[in-house]
Enzyme design. Structure first.
Site, PDB file in Angstrom:
ATOM      1  N   ASP A   1     -11.040 -25.687   5.759  1.00  0.00           N
ATOM      2  CA  ASP A   1     -10.563 -26.579   6.849  1.00  0.00           C
ATOM      3  C   ASP A   1     -11.224 -26.010   8.012  1.00  0.00           C
ATOM      4  O   ASP A   1     -11.748 -24.835   8.135  1.00  0.00           O
ATOM      5  CB  ASP A   1      -8.969 -26.344   7.219  1.00  0.00           C
TER       6      ASP A   1
ATOM      7  N   ASP B   1      -5.786 -37.011   8.343  1.00  0.00           N
ATOM      8  CA  ASP B   1      -4.720 -36.500   7.906  1.00  0.00           C
ATOM      9  C   ASP B   1      -3.590 -37.905   8.175  1.00  0.00           C
ATOM     10  O   ASP B   1      -2.455 -37.711   7.850  1.00  0.00           O
ATOM     11  CB  ASP B   1      -4.229 -35.530   9.301  1.00  0.00           C
TER      12      ASP B   1
END
Ligand code: DGJ
Length: 697
Positions: free
Chosen positions: A448, A516
């Site tokens: 990430d 997301d």
């Protein structure tokens, strides 16, 4: 095939011709449907208008060296202490058959007064009508500062109108399809945030405004670069359209030392005469064959982020794992929160030692448990960033980007590590190697990156401007080392969702996390945009409780959520410990269906049949490589005005073959399915339908 006759280079791919001459400059004269390129000698002539437009041919230059008569975006601009003039002379060209899929054409130039060499490279993947372009700058002479460095320029034929389709976005709303008509002047897509960025993706499709999903000429391009980039479209007063892509000029400089080479990112270019759908299918196939490292099937994964957020503990993860295994999950991934004092996003980032309170017996207890349940294990990391409140930062405050004596900016309470520093790079490779060698059963890494790059500096010198580029270089280097050391480990690229998706990082990543936003309806938009340029086989899609981090709670039937997520690499992100056995049974059923059809979804040809952006019906079809299995997902969002649904028209079938739709009493011809279509069973709000169709031989 590449030929050279009468000063004309003719790159012939399966369905296109790309023609240019090296007379005057490397000038593009045609790119489009197949023609006899050698005919075009009559287009080679001087073009001048006035002293202000001394050489109009330069508007179609494939790589313009500044200085000269060209005032469009330049590809290479340099500076020596004594001069900034660049006088590149053509030396020679070389043609090489690299393998059965790839031919390489390169052109060498040398600066007339210094030891600076430039090689322009065209890599031709004829089967896909794709040409990848990059440049290499080699310095045999004195140190030189490069102030502007691009991968390539390309021109499209003269059209009445020029429409650019491209992807815009923001966190939780990535990959939205946008249109822009070019007027005379310049239009640019770019990132200056030290990452590929969520706002624009480095990809485009250009047409004359009439192309559709199924028809029309489309010229397209993608830049493979995960840092500051720019793609500029210039429409000139003479109606030439030149597209230049590469590293952004913004805060860029690179000091090329003696005996050093710098290679630009690659710009992948292609042509389709069959509309946007064919463009995407060409790209998907090209990426699968020549970009993505992964060859096997994407595993059904479970990710615990939305279930437990930072509260990752042995007991909660075991409970989730047990349920996950019970419904058919193959890969169990723990997300953020397993290390250091990482109980929220304010502390612990950078301290890559397992948190002993959450995992008293280390990670191995959970990994062994997951393995005993028959699943593989994966884990989240964010190696490029650090919380100020971490042991790593306390020990190495000098490892982050910062302007001298200034407090750096934070985002999500974190700083960015200067990974171009040898010791920082080594730290990341070491802790990742330790993690992966001490835990041999970790076979999946989710990497990430949640901060834009700011304060990009290490000492306030001119050389600081090359740190952006060095960050990207170091990132690729780290991934290459890790992939090489741990070939059994798959990597997923994530950047707060989809802020790092480009063909640069995708040479190292097996999967990516596009957003997301996990709401199944909004994902239809995101996934459609994603599919324009990137293949579904790398797109992870979770079924969750609701849209991530979103106060609105969405009520979508599980069938709808699954169908939406089954269009990529299926994952589960819901808190499955809360579910009744009845719901889990539903999950089990969909996961089993997905496993049966995933090869077609991940490796087949994708057809966007109808879009949520302009129809009450959203439908996507996948045809297996042997063309025998056809999978269709159809969605209806809402009931409106008595809303009769349009028929579902299939695509890409053999008109004369018969196809059996599961649940139908007799097979139907391909032509009928494509021209008349079938009535869907969709009704009410947020309904969806899954169709499995088999070609009858
Ligand atoms: C952002 C990612 O996109 C999420 O999936 C999750 O991994 C969080 N970061 C964790 O901090």
């Amino acid at each position: 095939m590449i030929t050279y006759n009468n000063n004309i280079f003719n790159i012939e791919t399966k369905n296109s011709s790309y023609v240019f001459t090296n007379e005057n400059c490397l000038q593009n004269i045609y790119w489009g449907d197949k023609i006899y390129g050698e005919d075009l000698t009559y287009l080679i002539k001087d073009r001048e208008h006035s002293s202000f437009d001394h050489n109009i041919n330069l508007e179609r230059d494939e790589y313009s060296f500044w200085t000269g008569y060209s005032f469009l975006e330049s590809c290479l601009k340099i500076s020596y202490p004594h001069t900034r003039k660049l006088d590149m002379k053509f030396i020679d060209y070389a043609l090489e058959k690299v393998n059965k899929d790839l031919e390489r054409l390169s052109f060498r130039y040398k600066n007339s007064y210094s030891g600076l060499y430039v090689t322009l490279v065209y890599e031709v993947y004829a089967e896909y009508d794709i040409i990848s372009r990059y440049a290499e700058i080699y310095n045999e002479g004195e140190e030189v500062v490069i102030e502007n460095l691009k991968s390539a320029s390309v021109c499209v034929p003269k059209l009445d109108k020029y429409r650019v389709k491209y992807l815009t976005g923001k966190w939780a709303a990535e990959s939205q399809i946008n249109d822009q008509y070019l007027t005379t002047g310049a239009f640019a897509l770019q990132s200056r945030s030290g990452n590929t960025g969520p706002h624009f993706n480095p990809s485009f499709a250009l047409d004359d405004g009439t192309a559709t999903e199924k028809s029309g000429e489309v010229w397209f391009g993608l830049l493979g670069y995960s840092n500051n980039w720019q793609i500029t479209f210039e429409r000139t007063i003479y109606n030439n359209v030149k597209i230049t892509g590469g590293i952004s000029n913004f805060d860029f400089a690179y000091t090329l030392k003696t005996a050093e080479t710098i290679k630009t990112p690659t710009m992948t270019l292609g042509y389709s005469s069959g509309g946007f759908g064919e463009m995407s299918r060409k790209l998907h196939a090209f990426e699968a064959a020549h970009i993505f490292p992964k060859r096997g099937l994407g595993r059904v994964l479970y990710n615990s982020w939305e279930a437990t957020y930072f509260d990752v503990r042995i007991d909660s993860q075991k409970a989730l794992a047990e349920r996950a295994a019970g419904i058919g999950v193959e890969l169990f991934v723990i997300d953020d929160g397993w290390f250091g004092e990482r109980h929220n996003d304010r502390a612990g980032l950078g301290d890559w030692l397992v948190n002993k309170e959450k995992f008293p017996n280390g990670l191995s207890e959970l990994i062994d448990y997951v393995k005993s349940l028959g699943m593989d294990f994966g884990i989240w990391v964010e190696p490029e960033a650090v919380n100020p409140d971490s042991d790593l930062y306390r020990a190495h405050p000098d490892w982050i980007y910062r302007f001298k004596d200034q407090e750096p900016l934070q985002a999500r309470n974190q700083y960015t590590l200067n990974i171009s520093k040898r010791e920082v790079k080594e730290f990341i490779i070491d802790f990742m190697s330790k993690l992966l060698s001490e835990n041999k059963d970790i076979t999946f890494i989710k990497w990430d990156m949640n901060k834009t790059l700011t304060d990009v500096s290490q000492g306030d010198t001119a050389k600081d401007k090359e740190l952006w580029f060095r960050h990207a270089q170091a990132l690729y280097e780290i991934w290459a080392v890790l992939r090489d050391k741990f070939p059994h480990v798959e990597f997923e690229v994530c950047s707060g969702g989809g802020a790092r998706i480009d063909l640069g990082i995708l040479q190292y990543a097996d999967q990516c996390w596009p957003s997301d936003n996990t709401d199944a309806y909004e994902r239809l938009f995101i996934q459609e945009g994603f599919s324009y340029f990137y293949a579904p086989r790398i797109m992870t899609a979770w079924v969750t409780d609701a849209s991530s981090n979103n106060e609105r709670k969405f009520e979508r039937p599980y069938s709808y959520r699954f169908h939406s997520s089954m269009m990529g690499v299926l994952g589960i992100g819901a808190n499955i410990t809360k579910f009744s056995e009845e719901v889990l049974e539903e999950f089990r059923k969909y996961i089993a269906i997905y496993k049966e059809i995933r090869e077609t979804v991940q490796y087949g040809k994708q057809y966007r049949l109808s879009s949520v952006r302009d129809s009450s019906l959203h439908a996507v079809e996948y045809i297996s490589q042997d063309q025998k299995e056809i999978i269709v997902f159809a969605f209806r969002q809402g009931y409106q005005f008595g809303g009769e649904m349009p028929n579902l028209l299939l695509s890409g079938l053999n008109p004369d073959a018969l196809y059996q739709i599961d649940g139908f009493d007799k097979p139907i011809h391909g032509s009928t399915l494509m021209k008349v279509g079938i009535e869907t069973s969709l009704s009410g709000d947020f309904d969806s339908q899954f169709l499995k169709i088999t070609r009858v031989d």
